[in-house]
Design a protein around this motif. Structure first.
Motif, PDB file in Angstrom:
ATOM      1  N   ASP A  25       0.842  -1.209   0.000  1.00  0.00           N
ATOM      2  CA  ASP A  25       0.000   0.000   0.000  1.00  0.00           C
ATOM      3  C   ASP A  25       0.873   1.254   0.000  1.00  0.00           C
ATOM      4  OD1 ASP A  25      -2.336  -1.461  -0.027  1.00  0.00           O
ATOM      5  OD2 ASP A  25      -2.752  -1.192   2.117  1.00  0.00           O
ATOM      6  N   ALA A  26       1.944   1.247   0.791  1.00  0.00           N
ATOM      7  CA  ALA A  26       2.842   2.405   0.850  1.00  0.00           C
ATOM      8  C   ALA A  26       3.477   2.664  -0.516  1.00  0.00           C
ATOM      9  CB  ALA A  26       3.911   2.194   1.913  1.00  0.00           C
ATOM     10  N   GLU A  27       3.918   1.610  -1.200  1.00  0.00           N
ATOM     11  CA  GLU A  27       4.526   1.769  -2.525  1.00  0.00           C
ATOM     12  C   GLU A  27       3.527   2.360  -3.519  1.00  0.00           C
ATOM     13  OE1 GLU A  27       5.874  -2.243  -3.120  1.00  0.00           O
ATOM     14  OE2 GLU A  27       7.859  -1.807  -2.295  1.00  0.00           O
ATOM     15  N   GLU A  28       2.270   1.899  -3.469  1.00  0.00           N
ATOM     16  CA  GLU A  28       1.236   2.442  -4.363  1.00  0.00           C
ATOM     17  C   GLU A  28       0.923   3.894  -4.026  1.00  0.00           C
ATOM     18  OE1 GLU A  28      -2.296   0.125  -5.158  1.00  0.00           O
ATOM     19  OE2 GLU A  28      -1.178  -1.734  -4.876  1.00  0.00           O
ATOM     20  N   LEU A  29       0.809   4.206  -2.744  1.00  0.00           N
ATOM     21  CA  LEU A  29       0.489   5.573  -2.342  1.00  0.00           C
ATOM     22  C   LEU A  29       1.627   6.543  -2.654  1.00  0.00           C
ATOM     23  CD1 LEU A  29      -1.376   4.852   1.002  1.00  0.00           C
ATOM     24  CD2 LEU A  29      -2.367   5.853  -1.080  1.00  0.00           C
ATOM     25  N   LEU A  30       2.868   6.084  -2.608  1.00  0.00           N
ATOM     26  CA  LEU A  30       3.997   6.949  -2.971  1.00  0.00           C
ATOM     27  C   LEU A  30       3.866   7.452  -4.415  1.00  0.00           C
ATOM     28  CD1 LEU A  30       7.147   5.319  -1.327  1.00  0.00           C
ATOM     29  CD2 LEU A  30       6.257   7.627  -0.926  1.00  0.00           C
ATOM     30  N   LEU A  31       3.230   6.661  -5.270  1.00  0.00           N
ATOM     31  CA  LEU A  31       3.029   7.068  -6.658  1.00  0.00           C
ATOM     32  C   LEU A  31       2.059   8.243  -6.784  1.00  0.00           C
ATOM     33  CD1 LEU A  31       2.783   3.522  -8.309  1.00  0.00           C
ATOM     34  CD2 LEU A  31       4.775   5.050  -8.239  1.00  0.00           C
ATOM     35  N   LEU A  32       1.214   8.443  -5.765  1.00  0.00           N
ATOM     36  CA  LEU A  32       0.236   9.541  -5.767  1.00  0.00           C
ATOM     37  C   LEU A  32       0.766  10.812  -5.120  1.00  0.00           C
ATOM     38  CD1 LEU A  32      -2.987   7.601  -4.647  1.00  0.00           C
ATOM     39  CD2 LEU A  32      -2.338   8.279  -6.964  1.00  0.00           C
ATOM     40  N   CYS A  33       1.939  10.734  -4.545  1.00  0.00           N
ATOM     41  CA  CYS A  33       2.469  11.862  -3.770  1.00  0.00           C
ATOM     42  C   CYS A  33       2.865  13.039  -4.653  1.00  0.00           C
ATOM     43  CB  CYS A  33       3.679  11.407  -2.945  1.00  0.00           C
ATOM     44  SG  CYS A  33       3.202  10.391  -1.533  1.00  0.00           S
ATOM     45  N   GLU A  34       2.927  14.200  -4.009  1.00  0.00           N
ATOM     46  CA  GLU A  34       3.408  15.408  -4.657  1.00  0.00           C
ATOM     47  C   GLU A  34       4.840  15.182  -5.130  1.00  0.00           C
ATOM     48  OE1 GLU A  34       3.133  18.234  -1.472  1.00  0.00           O
ATOM     49  OE2 GLU A  34       0.951  18.350  -1.576  1.00  0.00           O
ATOM     50  N   LYS A  35       5.278  16.016  -6.057  1.00  0.00           N
ATOM     51  CA  LYS A  35       6.647  15.923  -6.554  1.00  0.00           C
ATOM     52  C   LYS A  35       7.632  16.181  -5.411  1.00  0.00           C
ATOM     53  CE  LYS A  35       9.754  17.744 -10.007  1.00  0.00           C
ATOM     54  NZ  LYS A  35      10.120  18.883 -10.801  1.00  0.00           N
ATOM     55  N   GLY A  36       8.702  15.412  -5.377  1.00  0.00           N
ATOM     56  CA  GLY A  36       9.725  15.574  -4.352  1.00  0.00           C
ATOM     57  C   GLY A  36       9.675  14.459  -3.331  1.00  0.00           C
ATOM     58  N   THR A  37      10.723  13.656  -3.298  1.00  0.00           N
ATOM     59  CA  THR A  37      10.802  12.527  -2.371  1.00  0.00           C
ATOM     60  C   THR A  37      11.990  12.720  -1.437  1.00  0.00           C
ATOM     61  OG1 THR A  37       9.877  11.060  -4.057  1.00  0.00           O
ATOM     62  CG2 THR A  37      11.039  10.003  -2.248  1.00  0.00           C
ATOM     63  N   ILE A  38      11.798  12.316  -0.203  1.00  0.00           N
ATOM     64  CA  ILE A  38      12.880  12.320   0.783  1.00  0.00           C
ATOM     65  C   ILE A  38      13.464  10.916   0.840  1.00  0.00           C
ATOM     66  CG2 ILE A  38      13.427  12.531   3.248  1.00  0.00           C
ATOM     67  CD1 ILE A  38      12.827  15.231   1.969  1.00  0.00           C
ATOM     68  N   ASP A  39      14.780  10.823   0.779  1.00  0.00           N
ATOM     69  CA  ASP A  39      15.495   9.553   0.886  1.00  0.00           C
ATOM     70  C   ASP A  39      16.612   9.776   1.899  1.00  0.00           C
ATOM     71  OD1 ASP A  39      17.496   7.452   0.360  1.00  0.00           O
ATOM     72  OD2 ASP A  39      16.290   6.996  -1.403  1.00  0.00           O
ATOM     73  N   LYS A  40      16.620   8.978   2.959  1.00  0.00           N
ATOM     74  CA  LYS A  40      17.607   9.185   4.025  1.00  0.00           C
ATOM     75  C   LYS A  40      17.865   7.879   4.762  1.00  0.00           C
ATOM     76  CE  LYS A  40      13.899  10.768   7.117  1.00  0.00           C
ATOM     77  NZ  LYS A  40      13.380  11.929   7.837  1.00  0.00           N
ATOM     78  N   ILE A  41      18.975   7.871   5.465  1.00  0.00           N
ATOM     79  CA  ILE A  41      19.290   6.768   6.376  1.00  0.00           C
ATOM     80  C   ILE A  41      19.119   7.317   7.787  1.00  0.00           C
ATOM     81  CG2 ILE A  41      21.013   5.101   7.175  1.00  0.00           C
ATOM     82  CD1 ILE A  41      20.149   4.663   4.257  1.00  0.00           C
ATOM     83  N   ARG A  42      18.281   6.642   8.575  1.00  0.00           N
ATOM     84  CA  ARG A  42      18.063   7.052   9.963  1.00  0.00           C
ATOM     85  C   ARG A  42      18.844   6.133  10.878  1.00  0.00           C
ATOM     86  NH1 ARG A  42      12.375   8.630  11.956  1.00  0.00           N
ATOM     87  NH2 ARG A  42      13.209  10.596  11.156  1.00  0.00           N
ATOM     88  N   HIS A  43      19.668   6.760  11.721  1.00  0.00           N
ATOM     89  CA  HIS A  43      20.453   6.046  12.720  1.00  0.00           C
ATOM     90  C   HIS A  43      19.887   6.389  14.095  1.00  0.00           C
ATOM     91  CE1 HIS A  43      23.512   5.262   9.628  1.00  0.00           C
ATOM     92  NE2 HIS A  43      23.333   6.513   9.270  1.00  0.00           N
ATOM     93  N   GLU A  44      19.671   5.384  14.914  1.00  0.00           N
ATOM     94  CA  GLU A  44      19.208   5.613  16.281  1.00  0.00           C
ATOM     95  C   GLU A  44      20.403   5.525  17.220  1.00  0.00           C
ATOM     96  OE1 GLU A  44      15.835   3.178  17.316  1.00  0.00           O
ATOM     97  OE2 GLU A  44      14.849   3.606  15.395  1.00  0.00           O
ATOM     98  N   VAL A  45      20.550   6.566  18.050  1.00  0.00           N
ATOM     99  CA  VAL A  45      21.696   6.671  18.950  1.00  0.00           C
ATOM    100  C   VAL A  45      21.181   6.990  20.342  1.00  0.00           C
ATOM    101  CG1 VAL A  45      23.871   7.871  19.404  1.00  0.00           C
ATOM    102  CG2 VAL A  45      23.081   7.590  17.042  1.00  0.00           C
ATOM    103  N   ILE A  46      21.538   6.146  21.313  1.00  0.00           N
ATOM    104  CA  ILE A  46      21.143   6.397  22.703  1.00  0.00           C
ATOM    105  C   ILE A  46      22.175   7.331  23.339  1.00  0.00           C
ATOM    106  CG2 ILE A  46      20.767   5.388  24.982  1.00  0.00           C
ATOM    107  CD1 ILE A  46      19.864   2.810  23.530  1.00  0.00           C
ATOM    108  N   VAL A  47      21.657   8.418  23.915  1.00  0.00           N
ATOM    109  CA  VAL A  47      22.502   9.382  24.632  1.00  0.00           C
ATOM    110  C   VAL A  47      21.812   9.632  25.968  1.00  0.00           C
ATOM    111  CG1 VAL A  47      23.512  11.682  24.650  1.00  0.00           C
ATOM    112  CG2 VAL A  47      23.260  10.460  22.474  1.00  0.00           C
TER     113      VAL A  47
END
Length: 155
Positions: free
Chosen positions: A73-95
């Motif tokens: 569903d997420a892949e299909e809905l991404l096709l309907l999104c406004e122009k401009g995609t965010i692509d990132k790597i999220r790192h979780e760090v405990i501090v």
């Protein structure tokens, strides 16, 4: 649910040695209206639909509603999104007693690294690691919905 978070630029890659988890995130916006953003996200092998309200005056708090959806569903809905995609790597760090989510942006936003920490109140204290830079909580340019339309590389 109210989300309370603060955002910071990141000075160095020193956080990487302490990352406990990392995931690629791809997301788009069905609506990037600041009064109500509607986001579709794929994080790892999971999909999410998220609605966020407008930030308060401090920029720290806003309503957030999120539900897990199938990756298909997420892949299909991404096709309907406004122009401009965010692509990132999220790192979780405990501090200390908090988890910092450190986003290393790719593609159009390459070179940008932002750390976020979620809090239980706007005045909650937290330990600031040495790699944390200037606070950008109130700067709307660092909202992902803004970055999707106005990439960091064009600043």
């Amino acid at each position: 649910m109210i989300e309370i978070e603060r955002k910071f630029l990141v000075r160095s890659n020193a956080f990487l040695k302490d990352a406990i988890k990392s995931n690629r995130i791809v997301q788009g916006y069905l609506s990037s209206n600041p009064e109500r953003t509607v986001r579709i996200r794929i994080k790892g092998s999971c999909g999410y639909l998220t609605i966020k309200g407008m930030s308060n005056a401090s920029g720290m708090s806003r309503m957030e509603w999120e539900k897990e959806i199938s990756i298909e569903d997420a892949e299909e809905l991404l096709l309907l999104c406004e122009k401009g995609t965010i692509d990132k790597i999220r790192h979780e760090v405990i501090v200390g007693t908090h988890v910092f989510e450190v986003d290393v942006f790719n593609l159009e936003n390459e070179g940008l690294i932002i750390a976020e920490v979620e809090l239980s109140s706007e005045d909650e204290k937290f330990e600031k690691p040495k790699w944390l830079g200037d606070e950008v909580t109130q700067d709307k340019r660092y909202y992902n919905s803004y970055l999707s339309k106005n990439p960091y590389k064009n600043w």
